[in-house]
Design a protein around this motif. Structure first.
Motif, mmCIF file in Angstrom:
data_model
loop_
_atom_site.group_PDB
_atom_site.id
_atom_site.type_symbol
_atom_site.label_atom_id
_atom_site.label_comp_id
_atom_site.label_asym_id
_atom_site.label_seq_id
_atom_site.Cartn_x
_atom_site.Cartn_y
_atom_site.Cartn_z
ATOM 1 N N THR A 92 98.434 35.878 24.270
ATOM 2 C CA THR A 92 98.467 36.258 25.684
ATOM 3 C C THR A 92 98.996 35.084 26.495
ATOM 4 O O THR A 92 98.873 33.929 26.089
ATOM 5 C CB THR A 92 97.055 36.631 26.198
ATOM 6 N N TRP A 93 99.586 35.380 27.637
ATOM 7 C CA TRP A 93 100.125 34.335 28.492
ATOM 8 C C TRP A 93 99.910 34.702 29.947
ATOM 9 O O TRP A 93 99.684 35.849 30.290
ATOM 10 C CB TRP A 93 101.602 34.090 28.206
ATOM 11 N N ARG A 94 99.967 33.679 30.807
ATOM 12 C CA ARG A 94 99.794 33.850 32.251
ATOM 13 C C ARG A 94 101.066 33.397 32.972
ATOM 14 O O ARG A 94 101.823 32.590 32.450
ATOM 15 C CB ARG A 94 98.623 33.010 32.758
ATOM 16 N N GLY A 95 101.236 33.894 34.184
ATOM 17 C CA GLY A 95 102.390 33.482 34.985
ATOM 18 C C GLY A 95 102.396 31.988 35.246
ATOM 19 O O GLY A 95 103.413 31.322 35.120
ATOM 20 N N SER A 97 101.189 28.575 33.894
ATOM 21 C CA SER A 97 100.647 27.967 32.678
ATOM 22 C C SER A 97 99.632 26.887 33.029
ATOM 23 O O SER A 97 99.894 26.043 33.884
ATOM 24 C CB SER A 97 101.768 27.341 31.852
ATOM 25 N N ASN A 112 100.816 29.542 25.769
ATOM 26 C CA ASN A 112 99.915 30.619 25.321
ATOM 27 C C ASN A 112 98.931 29.985 24.343
ATOM 28 O O ASN A 112 98.833 28.766 24.276
ATOM 29 C CB ASN A 112 100.702 31.798 24.715
ATOM 30 N N ASN A 183 110.513 29.977 28.052
ATOM 31 C CA ASN A 183 110.128 31.348 28.417
ATOM 32 C C ASN A 183 109.949 32.234 27.196
ATOM 33 O O ASN A 183 109.025 33.045 27.145
ATOM 34 C CB ASN A 183 111.163 31.968 29.360
ATOM 35 N N LYS A 186 106.718 31.232 25.512
ATOM 36 C CA LYS A 186 105.601 31.561 26.384
ATOM 37 C C LYS A 186 105.307 33.048 26.352
ATOM 38 O O LYS A 186 104.149 33.469 26.279
ATOM 39 C CB LYS A 186 105.913 31.127 27.819
ATOM 40 N N LYS A 187 106.342 33.865 26.370
ATOM 41 C CA LYS A 187 106.161 35.290 26.506
ATOM 42 C C LYS A 187 106.019 36.034 25.189
ATOM 43 O O LYS A 187 106.201 37.242 25.136
ATOM 44 C CB LYS A 187 107.305 35.870 27.347
ATOM 45 N N ARG A 190 101.413 39.409 25.152
ATOM 46 C CA ARG A 190 101.325 40.177 26.410
ATOM 47 C C ARG A 190 100.809 39.302 27.537
ATOM 48 O O ARG A 190 100.069 38.351 27.329
ATOM 49 C CB ARG A 190 100.431 41.407 26.233
ATOM 50 N N GLU A 191 101.202 39.685 28.764
ATOM 51 C CA GLU A 191 100.782 38.940 29.939
ATOM 52 C C GLU A 191 99.392 39.401 30.378
ATOM 53 O O GLU A 191 99.069 40.578 30.351
ATOM 54 C CB GLU A 191 101.762 39.156 31.098
#
Length: 193
Positions: A92-95, A97, A112, A183, A186-187, A190-191
Motif C-alpha cells: 500500500t502507498w500514500r500520496g 510519503s 511503501n 513513482n 511507490k505505486k 494500492r493507494e
C-alpha cells in the motif's frame, strides 16, 4: 549593503595586489633579478592568497562528474514483480510519503512497505566538492534497485557568499527517468488514505 561590502573588499584586494606586484617589479629591477619571473611569482602569490581553492575545486568537480556521477537501473519494477510474484498486490502507498530514517543515510522517504527513497551525501575533506547518492532501496533484502549520483561544488552558509567562485551548478543526471522509477516503485500495490 552586503554587495557593496564585497565590492569594497574586492577593490581593496585588487589595490593590494597591484601594490605587491609593483613593489616586486621595482625590487627585481633594482637588484638585477628577472623582472618577468618575479612579477609572475607575485601575481601567482596574490592570486593563490585569495583563490587558492578555485582551480582544485574545478578539477575535482569535473573529475567526479566524469567518474562518480551516473544513473543505474539494477532492477525495473516489472523485473521485481516477476521475481516476487503476488507481493506487489499486498503493498500500500500514500500520496505523501512518510519520512524514513536508517543508519548511514542522511534523509529518506518510505515509498511503501517494501521500498524507500534514500539520500547519502559525501564531501571531500578540504575542497567544497561532494556528491549525493539517491537510491531506491528494497527494505526487505537491503538491495538497491535504482541509483543516481549527483555531483555539486561550492561552499554553504556564510562562506558561500564570500567564496562564490567555487560554486558550480549541480551535475544532475536523468531527473525525469529517476522520478518515473520513484513513482513506479511507490505505486506498486494500492493507494490508501
Amino acid at each position: 549593503m552586503i554587495g557593496l561590502m564585497i565590492l569594497a573588499a574586492f577593490a581593496l584586494y585588487l589595490a593590494l595586489s597591484y601594490w605587491v606586484v609593483s613593489c616586486t617589479v621595482k625590487w627585481a629591477r633594482r637588484t638585477g633579478h628577472g623582472v618577468k619571473r618575479w612579477a609572475a611569482a607575485a601575481i601567482l602569490f596574490m592570486y593563490l592568497l585569495m583563490f587558492w581553492d578555485h582551480i582544485p575545486t574545478l578539477l575535482i568537480y569535473h573529475y567526479y562528474c566524469d567518474t562518480k556521477a551516473g544513473f543505474w537501473v539494477y532492477k525495473t519494477p516489472e523485473q521485481w514483480k516477476t521475481e516476487n510474484p503476488g507481493v506487489a498486490e499486498t503493498l500500500t502507498w500514500r500520496g505523501n510519503s512518510p519520512s524514513y530514517s536508517a543508519e548511514n543515510i542522511d534523509m529518506g522517504y518510505r515509498l511503501n512497505e517494501r521500498f524507500a527513497w534514500v539520500w547519502q551525501k559525501s564531501k571531500t575533506p578540504i575542497f567544497p566538492v561532494g556528491f549525493t547518492a539517491e537510491s531506491i532501496v528494497d527494505l526487505k533484502t537491503d538491495t538497491t534497485v535504482v541509483k543516481r549520483v549527483n555531483v555539486w561544488a561550492g561552499y554553504t552558509g556564510s562562506n558561500e557568499l564570500f567564496r562564490f567562485w567555487t560554486a558550480q551548478y549541480p551535475y544532475v543526471l536523468n531527473t525525469k527517468e529517476f522520478g518515473m522509477y520513484i513513482n513506479a516503485y511507490k505505486k506498486l500495490g494500492r493507494e490508501v488514505e
